[in-house]
Design a protein around this motif. Structure first.
Motif: not given
Length: 214
Positions: A171, A147-148, A144, A94
């Motif tokens: 992702h 962000q990963q 996302f 998350e």
């Protein structure tokens, strides 16, 4: 820290199940430094629970989790703080980034505590991961997948004996997943650390020493 051992561990929520069919739950399994592991799991098999036990966020299990033969249940808050700062780095599924801060600010919050990497090294990772133009963009405005990549950088700005990567490329396209895997492995090898990757589907194509079914 050289070993993490799960000794007949079973989450309380699984205790009533007669058949576990797991290489981890109710088994005696040891994860060793300098080795690379893939933990494969189906949804509902306890992947997030497994990660929580590694980092000390949950203790709702029977059996023992041992760090170099030290029972995790005997550790105090200060001990866990030291483990998370010096021995185990977690790349959370998350991500746990601050959406109101920029990508660079999210990384520097941790690096300012550890003083482990130079700004030049961090910028180089942004460039390698194809997001040099995102350094000063707020996390909340990034995809996302972007962000990963920021979360990966943040997980590497500390010393560790084990890096735990929970669904690190879920992702990402194949090219970015490969680049991410290369960067991750370079730092793991540089630190002489162990790597534990978890996945319920797509995973990094690495030279795993052992594949474990959760």
């Amino acid at each position: 820290m050289n070993t993490i051992q799960f000794k007949y561990v079973i989450p309380q929520v699984f205790a009533s199940r007669e058949e576990q069919n797991s290489d981890v739950w109710q088994q005696d399994i040891t994860f060793e430094k300098e080795k690379v592991y893939l933990i494969e799991a189906e949804s509902g098999k306890g992947k997030s629970t497994f990660c929580s036990y590694l980092i000390g966020y949950r203790h709702d299990y029977s059996g023992q989790v041992l760090f170099d033969d030290v029972d995790a249940r005997s550790l105090k808050v200060a001990d866990w703080t030291g483990i998370r700062q010096q021995h185990i780095s977690m790349l959370f599924q998350e991500l746990r980034l601050f959406p109101e801060l920029t990508a660079m600010e999210n990384v520097l919050i941790k690096n300012n505590l550890t003083g482990y990497k130079s700004r030049e090294e961090i910028i180089n990772w942004f460039e390698m991961l194809g997001i040099p133009d995102k350094k000063d963009v707020k996390i909340g405005r990034m995809s996302f997948g972007q962000q990963q990549r920021v979360a990966l950088i943040r997980s590497l700005v500390q010393p560790f004996d084990f890096l735990v990567a929970d669904e690190p490329v879920s992702h990402l396209d194949d090219q970015n997943a490969r680049i991410m895997g290369d960067i991750l492995m370079q730092e793991v090898r540089r630190q002489g650390a162990g790597l534990i990757v978890t996945s319920i589907g797509k995973h990094m194509d690495l030279n795993y020493d052992k594949v474990v079914q959760l």
